[in-house]
Design an enzyme around this catalytic site. Structure first.
Site, PDB file in Angstrom:
ATOM      1  N   HIS A 125      77.304  62.578  27.745  1.00  0.00           N
ATOM      2  CA  HIS A 125      77.096  63.569  26.698  1.00  0.00           C
ATOM      3  C   HIS A 125      75.625  63.712  26.308  1.00  0.00           C
ATOM      4  O   HIS A 125      74.874  62.750  26.350  1.00  0.00           O
ATOM      5  CB  HIS A 125      77.876  63.176  25.443  1.00  0.00           C
ATOM      6  CG  HIS A 125      79.331  62.942  25.699  1.00  0.00           C
ATOM      7  ND1 HIS A 125      80.043  61.955  25.071  1.00  0.00           N
ATOM      8  CD2 HIS A 125      80.207  63.555  26.521  1.00  0.00           C
ATOM      9  CE1 HIS A 125      81.294  61.972  25.473  1.00  0.00           C
ATOM     10  NE2 HIS A 125      81.424  62.926  26.368  1.00  0.00           N
ATOM     11  N   TYR A 172      76.674  53.537  16.790  1.00  0.00           N
ATOM     12  CA  TYR A 172      75.330  54.025  17.062  1.00  0.00           C
ATOM     13  C   TYR A 172      74.794  54.888  15.950  1.00  0.00           C
ATOM     14  O   TYR A 172      75.522  55.617  15.299  1.00  0.00           O
ATOM     15  CB  TYR A 172      75.196  54.719  18.420  1.00  0.00           C
ATOM     16  CG  TYR A 172      76.308  55.584  18.908  1.00  0.00           C
ATOM     17  CD1 TYR A 172      76.203  56.958  18.877  1.00  0.00           C
ATOM     18  CD2 TYR A 172      77.459  55.032  19.462  1.00  0.00           C
ATOM     19  CE1 TYR A 172      77.217  57.765  19.376  1.00  0.00           C
ATOM     20  CE2 TYR A 172      78.472  55.823  19.957  1.00  0.00           C
ATOM     21  CZ  TYR A 172      78.348  57.201  19.905  1.00  0.00           C
ATOM     22  OH  TYR A 172      79.360  57.992  20.395  1.00  0.00           O
TER      23      TYR A 172
END
Length: 184
Positions: free
Chosen positions: A62, A132
């Site tokens: 991605h 993240y």
């Protein structure tokens, strides 16, 4: 923190420096000054968590188009992953090259992913969680992806994925702006 530059310019593996005593250890996982000293500016705009019950789950590859590109600081908080990044910066000498690194909850190791990189991971254990920090908010219109098994990229995964979303299966192959040197 210990910053190890990777072969992909601007991407770092970051290990925490543990201060150990009878209680366990204490370490910093973020310090604006230490990151800035390595040329990393990551004012987090969003924090994400991914929970993956099954070993062999693949998420990726991605990225978001400019001006919504995302820099990421990725850490496995439970279990283990093989984290992969691909340099999509056309001006970069490592354009089209990829890097894979194992991140485990036990190691506390992190991967800093610059903007304009594709990112994905494969879970190496059941019940794996990944957290993240991201420099940009998710912008659905800017979301893109590359096929995880694109023969032109030649990413080597440590095991065959058993679960890949239909969306991730439909990503296109990488089409470079110019011929690439072989990936090492």
């Amino acid at each position: 923190m210990i910053f190890t530059e990777t072969p992909l310019a601007g991407a770092f593996i970051i290990d925490v420096e543990r201060r150990v005593d009878e209680r366990g250890f204490f370490a910093r996982s973020w310090c604006e000054d230490e990151f800035a000293a390595h040329g990393i500016m990551l004012p987090p705009q969003q924090a994400n968590v991914s929970s993956n019950p099954r070993r062999g789950t693949l998420r990726g590859m991605h990225y978001q188009l400019p001006p919504h590109e995302e820099t990421k600081l990725v850490r496995c908080t439970r279990g283990a992953i093989h984290d992969v990044i691909v340099d999509l910066r056309e001006e970069s000498p490592t354009y089209g090259h990829w890097l894979g690194v194992d991140l485990t909850a036990d190691s506390f190791r992190m991967l800093f992913v610059p903007g304009r990189f594709a990112h994905g991971f494969l879970t190496l254990a059941d019940d794996t969680d990944v957290g993240y920090q991201v420099s940009a908010k998710y912008a659905p219109g800017a979301e893109r992806g590359l096929r995880w098994d694109d023969p032109g990229l030649g990413i080597i995964w440590p095991l065959a994925p058993v679960l890949v979303s239909e969306k991730d299966r439909q990503h296109p192959d990488f089409v470079p702006a110019w011929p690439l040197a072989p990936t090492k």
